[in-house]
Design a protein around this motif. Structure first.
Motif, PDB file in Angstrom:
ATOM      1  N   THR A   2       8.005 -17.796 -26.193  1.00 57.38           N
ATOM      2  CA  THR A   2       9.425 -17.707 -26.491  1.00 57.38           C
ATOM      3  C   THR A   2       9.677 -16.547 -27.449  1.00 57.38           C
ATOM      4  O   THR A   2       8.914 -16.343 -28.390  1.00 57.38           O
ATOM      5  N   VAL A   3      10.752 -15.820 -27.228  1.00 52.76           N
ATOM      6  CA  VAL A   3      11.161 -14.743 -28.112  1.00 52.76           C
ATOM      7  C   VAL A   3      12.137 -15.319 -29.134  1.00 52.76           C
ATOM      8  O   VAL A   3      13.116 -15.959 -28.771  1.00 52.76           O
ATOM      9  N   ASP A  27       8.761   0.572 -30.668  1.00 52.92           N
ATOM     10  CA  ASP A  27       7.596   0.046 -29.952  1.00 52.92           C
ATOM     11  C   ASP A  27       7.656  -1.480 -29.885  1.00 52.92           C
ATOM     12  O   ASP A  27       7.393  -2.077 -28.833  1.00 52.92           O
ATOM     13  N   ASN A  28       7.986  -2.099 -30.999  1.00 54.46           N
ATOM     14  CA  ASN A  28       8.106  -3.552 -31.059  1.00 54.46           C
ATOM     15  C   ASN A  28       9.249  -4.036 -30.159  1.00 54.46           C
ATOM     16  O   ASN A  28       9.091  -4.994 -29.400  1.00 54.46           O
ATOM     17  N   TYR A  29      10.398  -3.366 -30.233  1.00 59.68           N
ATOM     18  CA  TYR A  29      11.563  -3.751 -29.429  1.00 59.68           C
ATOM     19  C   TYR A  29      11.236  -3.612 -27.946  1.00 59.68           C
ATOM     20  O   TYR A  29      11.595  -4.479 -27.129  1.00 59.68           O
ATOM     21  N   ASP A  30      10.554  -2.520 -27.576  1.00 63.25           N
ATOM     22  CA  ASP A  30      10.153  -2.337 -26.177  1.00 63.25           C
ATOM     23  C   ASP A  30       9.310  -3.527 -25.694  1.00 63.25           C
ATOM     24  O   ASP A  30       9.506  -4.025 -24.580  1.00 63.25           O
ATOM     25  N   ALA A  31       8.377  -3.974 -26.523  1.00 60.02           N
ATOM     26  CA  ALA A  31       7.521  -5.114 -26.156  1.00 60.02           C
ATOM     27  C   ALA A  31       8.341  -6.394 -26.016  1.00 60.02           C
ATOM     28  O   ALA A  31       8.090  -7.193 -25.103  1.00 60.02           O
ATOM     29  N   ILE A  32       9.317  -6.582 -26.882  1.00 55.85           N
ATOM     30  CA  ILE A  32      10.164  -7.778 -26.795  1.00 55.85           C
ATOM     31  C   ILE A  32      11.010  -7.750 -25.538  1.00 55.85           C
ATOM     32  O   ILE A  32      11.130  -8.756 -24.826  1.00 55.85           O
ATOM     33  N   VAL A  33      11.588  -6.602 -25.224  1.00 52.70           N
ATOM     34  CA  VAL A  33      12.401  -6.478 -24.012  1.00 52.70           C
ATOM     35  C   VAL A  33      11.537  -6.707 -22.769  1.00 52.70           C
ATOM     36  O   VAL A  33      11.978  -7.327 -21.805  1.00 52.70           O
ATOM     37  N   GLU A  34      10.316  -6.239 -22.814  1.00 52.27           N
ATOM     38  CA  GLU A  34       9.405  -6.473 -21.691  1.00 52.27           C
ATOM     39  C   GLU A  34       9.145  -7.973 -21.517  1.00 52.27           C
ATOM     40  O   GLU A  34       9.122  -8.481 -20.394  1.00 52.27           O
ATOM     41  N   ARG A  35       8.970  -8.681 -22.622  1.00 49.57           N
ATOM     42  CA  ARG A  35       8.763 -10.134 -22.558  1.00 49.57           C
ATOM     43  C   ARG A  35       9.997 -10.830 -21.988  1.00 49.57           C
ATOM     44  O   ARG A  35       9.889 -11.717 -21.130  1.00 49.57           O
ATOM     45  N   LEU A  36      11.183 -10.437 -22.460  1.00 46.72           N
ATOM     46  CA  LEU A  36      12.415 -11.037 -21.944  1.00 46.72           C
ATOM     47  C   LEU A  36      12.593 -10.716 -20.464  1.00 46.72           C
ATOM     48  O   LEU A  36      12.985 -11.582 -19.674  1.00 46.72           O
ATOM     49  N   SER A  37      12.308  -9.486 -20.088  1.00 48.75           N
ATOM     50  CA  SER A  37      12.410  -9.082 -18.686  1.00 48.75           C
ATOM     51  C   SER A  37      11.406  -9.824 -17.817  1.00 48.75           C
ATOM     52  O   SER A  37      11.620  -9.987 -16.617  1.00 48.75           O
ATOM     53  N   GLY A  38      10.326 -10.303 -18.428  1.00 51.53           N
ATOM     54  CA  GLY A  38       9.314 -11.076 -17.720  1.00 51.53           C
ATOM     55  C   GLY A  38       9.651 -12.554 -17.607  1.00 51.53           C
ATOM     56  O   GLY A  38       8.887 -13.319 -17.022  1.00 51.53           O
ATOM     57  N   GLY A  39      10.771 -12.968 -18.187  1.00 53.81           N
ATOM     58  CA  GLY A  39      11.216 -14.346 -18.013  1.00 53.81           C
ATOM     59  C   GLY A  39      11.081 -15.256 -19.217  1.00 53.81           C
ATOM     60  O   GLY A  39      11.399 -16.442 -19.136  1.00 53.81           O
ATOM     61  N   GLU A  40      10.605 -14.731 -20.364  1.00 57.18           N
ATOM     62  CA  GLU A  40      10.522 -15.591 -21.548  1.00 57.18           C
ATOM     63  C   GLU A  40      11.926 -15.971 -22.004  1.00 57.18           C
ATOM     64  O   GLU A  40      12.863 -15.182 -21.867  1.00 57.18           O
ATOM     65  N   ASP A  41      12.057 -17.179 -22.536  1.00 61.80           N
ATOM     66  CA  ASP A  41      13.364 -17.601 -23.025  1.00 61.80           C
ATOM     67  C   ASP A  41      13.540 -17.166 -24.473  1.00 61.80           C
ATOM     68  O   ASP A  41      12.642 -16.613 -25.093  1.00 61.80           O
ATOM     69  N   ILE A  42      14.747 -17.411 -24.984  1.00 63.66           N
ATOM     70  CA  ILE A  42      15.124 -17.025 -26.336  1.00 63.66           C
ATOM     71  C   ILE A  42      15.317 -18.278 -27.173  1.00 63.66           C
ATOM     72  O   ILE A  42      15.987 -19.218 -26.742  1.00 63.66           O
ATOM     73  N   ALA A  94      18.129 -19.185 -21.754  1.00 61.57           N
ATOM     74  CA  ALA A  94      17.332 -18.626 -20.670  1.00 61.57           C
ATOM     75  C   ALA A  94      18.175 -17.549 -19.994  1.00 61.57           C
ATOM     76  O   ALA A  94      19.286 -17.821 -19.532  1.00 61.57           O
ATOM     77  N   LEU A  95      17.653 -16.340 -19.980  1.00 61.33           N
ATOM     78  CA  LEU A  95      18.378 -15.255 -19.326  1.00 61.33           C
ATOM     79  C   LEU A  95      18.086 -15.276 -17.834  1.00 61.33           C
ATOM     80  O   LEU A  95      16.958 -15.502 -17.408  1.00 61.33           O
ATOM     81  N   ASP A  96      19.113 -15.048 -17.074  1.00 60.07           N
ATOM     82  CA  ASP A  96      18.958 -14.812 -15.646  1.00 60.07           C
ATOM     83  C   ASP A  96      19.944 -13.700 -15.298  1.00 60.07           C
ATOM     84  O   ASP A  96      20.756 -13.308 -16.143  1.00 60.07           O
ATOM     85  N   PRO A  97      19.889 -13.157 -14.097  1.00 53.15           N
ATOM     86  CA  PRO A  97      20.775 -12.035 -13.772  1.00 53.15           C
ATOM     87  C   PRO A  97      22.258 -12.349 -13.982  1.00 53.15           C
ATOM     88  O   PRO A  97      23.009 -11.490 -14.466  1.00 53.15           O
ATOM     89  N   THR A 136      19.476   1.157 -19.853  1.00 47.65           N
ATOM     90  CA  THR A 136      19.062   0.038 -20.689  1.00 47.65           C
ATOM     91  C   THR A 136      17.720  -0.498 -20.205  1.00 47.65           C
ATOM     92  O   THR A 136      17.395  -0.412 -19.020  1.00 47.65           O
ATOM     93  N   LYS A 137      16.974  -1.049 -21.126  1.00 51.13           N
ATOM     94  CA  LYS A 137      15.618  -1.487 -20.806  1.00 51.13           C
ATOM     95  C   LYS A 137      15.520  -2.950 -20.375  1.00 51.13           C
ATOM     96  O   LYS A 137      14.559  -3.319 -19.725  1.00 51.13           O
ATOM     97  N   LEU A 138      16.519  -3.762 -20.733  1.00 54.51           N
ATOM     98  CA  LEU A 138      16.457  -5.188 -20.388  1.00 54.51           C
ATOM     99  C   LEU A 138      16.926  -5.412 -18.959  1.00 54.51           C
ATOM    100  O   LEU A 138      18.027  -5.017 -18.574  1.00 54.51           O
ATOM    101  N   VAL A 139      16.051  -6.023 -18.181  1.00 54.48           N
ATOM    102  CA  VAL A 139      16.399  -6.475 -16.827  1.00 54.48           C
ATOM    103  C   VAL A 139      16.025  -7.948 -16.773  1.00 54.48           C
ATOM    104  O   VAL A 139      15.260  -8.437 -17.610  1.00 54.48           O
ATOM    105  N   CYS A 140      16.567  -8.646 -15.821  1.00 56.54           N
ATOM    106  CA  CYS A 140      16.244 -10.076 -15.713  1.00 56.54           C
ATOM    107  C   CYS A 140      15.531 -10.360 -14.405  1.00 56.54           C
ATOM    108  O   CYS A 140      15.917  -9.838 -13.368  1.00 56.54           O
ATOM    109  N   PRO A 141      14.533 -11.216 -14.496  1.00 52.54           N
ATOM    110  CA  PRO A 141      13.890 -11.629 -13.251  1.00 52.54           C
ATOM    111  C   PRO A 141      14.885 -12.459 -12.453  1.00 52.54           C
ATOM    112  O   PRO A 141      15.677 -13.191 -13.033  1.00 52.54           O
ATOM    113  N   GLY A 142      14.895 -12.324 -11.228  1.00 55.72           N
ATOM    114  CA  GLY A 142      15.882 -13.091 -10.502  1.00 55.72           C
ATOM    115  C   GLY A 142      15.450 -13.463  -9.164  1.00 55.72           C
ATOM    116  O   GLY A 142      15.982 -14.107  -8.398  1.00 55.72           O
TER     117      GLY A 142
END
Length: 142
Positions: A2-3, A27-42, A94-97, A136-142
């Protein structure tokens, strides 16, 4: 996993294009966005979160300022209203598209941006929003 995010970062993540306070921060923010884009919740937290981590060792880290706490309260109210539920520490998102699209559209229209009024990144975020969130770097798995 979880982020952990403070509420105003729910808005910041919408326009994040890889710019920040320092190389360690981005660098840290990029890693967090990658985790969120991979489907981790907040998980919403009070105070400094996973994004703040690289700044906490600095003298006068703004993450602890009362103005930032106020920004969190305004963002929680705005995003909670948009999502139709109260938001605060301990709540999960939980982020979704569809959720990401609603959040970005509300941001673009200005309905969730009261928390941004005194932010030093306001102009950048306004340009990103006006440009349709291109780059923008954040995308959502969908």
């Amino acid at each position: 996993m979880t982020v952990r995010l403070r509420a105003h970062h729910l808005l910041c993540m919408l326009t994040y294009v890889g710019k920040g306070y320092s190389a360690a921060f981005t660098d840290n923010y990029d890693a967090i966005v990658e985790r969120l884009s991979g489907g981790e919740d907040i998980l919403l937290v009070a105070g400094p979160d996973d994004i703040c981590r690289p700044l906490l060792g600095e003298d006068g880290a703004h993450c602890l300022n009362a103005s930032v706490v106020e920004r969190d309260a305004l963002a929680a109210a705005a995003v909670g209203g948009l999502l139709g539920r109260p938001l605060g520490p301990g709540q999960r998102i939980a982020l979704d598209p569809a959720v990401l699209a609603r959040m970005r559209e509300a941001f673009r229209q200005g309905t969730t941006r009261r928390a941004c009024s005194e932010c030093e990144w306001l102009d950048l975020c306004s340009r990103v929003s006006a440009g349709g969130f291109t780059g923008t770097k954040l995308v959502c798995p969908g």
